[in-house]
Design a protein around this motif. Structure first.
Motif, short mmCIF file in Angstrom:
data_model
loop_
_atom_site.label_atom_id
_atom_site.label_comp_id
_atom_site.label_asym_id
_atom_site.label_seq_id
_atom_site.Cartn_x
_atom_site.Cartn_y
_atom_site.Cartn_z
N THR A 1 7.23 2.78 -4.43
CA THR A 1 7.61 1.37 -4.30
C THR A 1 7.38 0.63 -5.61
OG1 THR A 1 6.94 1.40 -1.99
CG2 THR A 1 7.21 -0.75 -3.02
N TYR A 2 6.24 0.87 -6.19
CA TYR A 2 5.93 0.19 -7.44
C TYR A 2 6.88 0.62 -8.55
CZ TYR A 2 1.84 -2.32 -5.88
OH TYR A 2 1.02 -3.21 -5.26
N ARG B 1 3.51 3.89 -1.89
CA ARG B 1 3.31 2.74 -2.76
C ARG B 1 3.62 3.10 -4.20
NH1 ARG B 1 -1.78 -0.83 -1.50
NH2 ARG B 1 -0.47 -2.14 -2.79
N THR C 1 9.89 1.44 -8.19
CA THR C 1 11.14 0.73 -7.95
C THR C 1 11.04 -0.73 -8.39
OG1 THR C 1 11.61 2.13 -6.04
CG2 THR C 1 12.81 0.05 -6.18
N LEU C 2 9.92 -1.32 -8.06
CA LEU C 2 9.72 -2.71 -8.44
C LEU C 2 9.75 -2.86 -9.96
CD1 LEU C 2 9.54 -4.29 -6.02
CD2 LEU C 2 7.07 -4.01 -5.95
N LEU C 3 9.17 -1.90 -10.62
CA LEU C 3 9.14 -1.94 -12.08
C LEU C 3 10.54 -1.72 -12.64
CD1 LEU C 3 6.42 -2.67 -12.86
CD2 LEU C 3 5.75 -0.30 -12.50
N GLN C 4 11.26 -0.86 -11.97
CA GLN C 4 12.63 -0.61 -12.38
C GLN C 4 13.44 -1.89 -12.20
OE1 GLN C 4 14.52 2.30 -9.92
NE2 GLN C 4 16.45 2.26 -11.05
N ARG C 5 13.17 -2.55 -11.11
CA ARG C 5 13.86 -3.81 -10.82
C ARG C 5 13.57 -4.84 -11.90
NH1 ARG C 5 12.72 -6.52 -5.12
NH2 ARG C 5 13.88 -4.65 -4.60
N GLN C 6 12.37 -4.84 -12.39
CA GLN C 6 12.02 -5.80 -13.43
C GLN C 6 12.49 -5.37 -14.79
OE1 GLN C 6 10.84 -8.71 -12.79
NE2 GLN C 6 10.46 -8.34 -10.63
N ARG C 7 13.08 -4.20 -14.87
CA ARG C 7 13.54 -3.68 -16.15
C ARG C 7 12.38 -3.58 -17.13
NH1 ARG C 7 16.95 -3.12 -12.63
NH2 ARG C 7 19.13 -3.71 -12.84
N VAL D 1 1.43 -5.13 -16.14
CA VAL D 1 1.48 -5.24 -14.70
C VAL D 1 0.68 -4.07 -14.15
CG1 VAL D 1 3.00 -5.20 -12.71
CG2 VAL D 1 3.77 -6.20 -14.84
N VAL D 2 -0.49 -4.34 -13.65
CA VAL D 2 -1.31 -3.25 -13.14
C VAL D 2 -1.04 -3.12 -11.64
CG1 VAL D 2 -3.63 -2.40 -12.77
CG2 VAL D 2 -3.08 -3.63 -14.86
N CYS D 3 -0.57 -1.96 -11.25
CA CYS D 3 -0.23 -1.74 -9.84
C CYS D 3 -1.18 -0.76 -9.20
CB CYS D 3 1.19 -1.19 -9.75
SG CYS D 3 2.39 -2.20 -10.60
N ASN D 4 -1.70 -1.17 -8.10
CA ASN D 4 -2.70 -0.40 -7.39
C ASN D 4 -2.06 0.42 -6.27
OD1 ASN D 4 -5.66 -1.35 -5.53
ND2 ASN D 4 -5.27 0.36 -6.88
N LYS E 1 12.82 9.12 -10.06
CA LYS E 1 12.60 7.74 -10.47
C LYS E 1 12.34 7.65 -11.96
CE LYS E 1 12.62 4.34 -7.46
NZ LYS E 1 14.04 4.00 -7.38
#
Lengths: 349, 349
Positions: free
Chosen positions: A113-114, A110, A116-122, A100-103, A145
DNA sequence: AGCACCGCAGCAAGCGCTTTCTATCCGGAA
DNA sequence: TTCCGGATAGAAAGCGCTTGCTGCGGTGCT
């Protein structure tokens, strides 16, 4: 409607548990049974439900890669190398990992945020590339984080980034920006330059600061006064290099060399110099940093510091996948190599 | 250990259902209740479990982006633009979407593998960028996958790719490679060139074929014989451009112009020409395609066809998120603009 | 004053998979 | 022949969340 594990089980005349075990290959299943299951999977064109599997197993096969600017080859090269290493074998179901490449665009928000999103996806692992932002609040927020991610079993690797607080458990592969910057400027000084302009990156970034510190260290070591008017800050892009060069020239028309924060900026500097009727390196020498692929095609070819982006990325990927031992202490420094090319030469007498 | 929805519910003294509804904001919840829940979320530092949520809701907030080469700015620019559009509002839970950038490296197998992986993750949308591989088996395999993805509710958008079979439901934003290629070569012909070399990309790719067809159409329209010896195929990289140019020169030393498959290849061509002692455009004119950022910094600046990569990517992203109407018929052609710069000029008489 | 309704919250049934524990079958040892 | 253990397969209990449906006060209407 969609095919589930149970459907496969029914068709293969086994229990769902057995199908799961065949697919994950971590429990003894008789060869004949396995084959029957595999055939059913094939006939039904079954595709595992990722979320369900992640939920039940409490792990996912996503790997996050944070980059500052995905359109910048500097990050693209690292991301590509990382990705090529994480796809391989060594895990569940075919060992396929999804990168998952996050820009982040360089934005602290951001970045968080990313994360957190990654944490959410485990996420199975997270790799942060490129320089960090130097802002106390943000640094500690990121550290918090990372700590949480580590607690949740996500491996964290920093690639081209200074180490995070030790209690975050993050492995760091750091570029020697300071050393590279210093050698680069020393090269220029060795050539005879005494009035050097410096185009720095954005403030509050470790990369910017370290490269600049290296530059200043070189100046100091050779007894050259560091006139603050010779340093201009800007973004890490061509435009910024162009404008900064014009500004530098306005402030001090008789500069004999310009050191740029990176190759892209250096390219902009070259353009500004040319547009100002100055020759490279006849009138002004120019140096970059990173040695991106296009740098050798500049005319004249750019003198720069080569960073082993692909190698570092690959290594970070392997460490993230536990296919390589982390360096002792969790920290390793990756050096840069001075590449002397046509854009630098002796100053006019 | 980890905080769950139920923990939040307990602390806020409501049922899990209510917490879920507050978080998803798609069901009426009294303001006071909402606030209480939000406070609990905050105090507990709760992070939603993505997989669980995806499983229960049968959708995820992942968006897949397939690129041929993540280190190539051509793709990086599109990917960045896409990502900036999908992050925005318009969805569940804060509307945060996670972009999954997958690097196929131009390999058909990996393309398929990634599509399967994305299907497994129940991706909300998938965007395929760049040219497609022209191999009957592979094309139909991809079409089948796309169909399946569409069936599962995943929106599919092609960006810079020729349309897929209509029954795949995929929206296509296609670059006018043929038209651009034709205009580029016509420009050269207009300048007086009659012996033009062409460095094509890899065979079996739509982009390669279309650009080449445009080139040939221009030649044909002007009654210039298309000598097959003047076309060399290679990869889309600098090295390939360098070698192909040498080969072209060997075959026909008096070429007056070289048209490259893209800017990167053109840069390699320029280097080869320079190394051969030829001047650009004095001896040989060079043209590229794409107009990547560095092209204007080449010396001389590269004549090329500008593709609105960022705009197309942004649009693709919006369409994927249903924030913009798909074009009528699901297909739109995005034109390129001829950028005439210093690398092309009249041939020597 | 009585009734229909509306707004809001809870119950509970899954979503599709993993995994622990248990059951079964078999060969060979006693 | 009887019994034990190893090798496999199955039953079932979740994993943490969403959502259809039910339930319950209170408002507005007649």
């Amino acid at each position: 409607m969609t095919v589930t594990l149970a459907d496969v089980a029914a068709r293969a005349q086994v229990s769902p548990a057995t199908v799961s075990r065949v697919l994950n290959g971590n429990y003894p299943v008789a060869a004949s049974t396995r084959e029957r299951v595999l055939r059913a999977v094939d006939e039904l064109d079954y595709v595992l439900n990722g979320p369900a599997s992640a939920l039940a197993a409490a792990t996912s096969d996503l790997v996050g890669i944070l980059v500052n600017d995905i359109a910048d080859p500097f990050f693209g090269i690292m991301a590509g190398a990382i990705q090529s290493e994480i796809g391989g074998p060594g895990g569940r179901a075919g060992g396929e990992r999804l990168a998952v490449v996050c820009n982040t665009g360089g934005s602290p928000e951001r970045e968080l945020t990313y994360l957190t999103l990654l944490q959410r996806q485990r996420a199975a692992a997270v790799i942060l590339t490129g320089g960090a932002i130097e802002n106390e609040a943000h640094v500690s927020a990121v550290a918090a984080k990372l700590r949480k991610l580590a607690d949740a079993g996500t491996r964290v690797v920093l690639c081209g980034r200074p180490p995070a607080p030790a209690d975050t458990d993050a492995v760091a592969l750091t570029f020697d920006n300071r050393g590279g910057g210093r050698r680069l400027t020393e090269h220029l000084i060795g050539l005879g330059h005494r009035r050097l302009g410096y185009i720095a990156g954005p403030e509050e970034r470790t990369t910017t600061r370290h490269r600049l510190e290296g530059h200043r260290a070189a100046l100091a070591a050779h007894g050259i006064e560091d006139d603050p008017r010779r340093t201009v800050h800007g973004r890490y892009d061509r435009r910024s290099g162009y404008e900064a060069t014009l500004e530098l020239l306005r402030r001090e028309p008789d500069l004999t060399a310009i050191v740029a924060a990176n190759d892209t900026v250096a390219l902009g500097a070259c353009a500004a110099l040319r547009d100002s009727g100055l020759r490279i390196p006849g009138d002004v020498s120019v140096a970059g940093f990173d040695d991106l692929p296009f740098s050798i095609d500049a005319v004249p070819a750019l003198t720069t510091v080569r960073l082993p982006l692909a190698e570092a990325g690959a290594r970070a990927g392997r460490i993230a996948m536990s296919r390589e031992e982390p360096p002792p202490g969790g920290i390793a420094t990756v050096g840069g190599e001075l590449m002397v090319r046509g854009s630098t030469g002796a100053p006019r007498p």
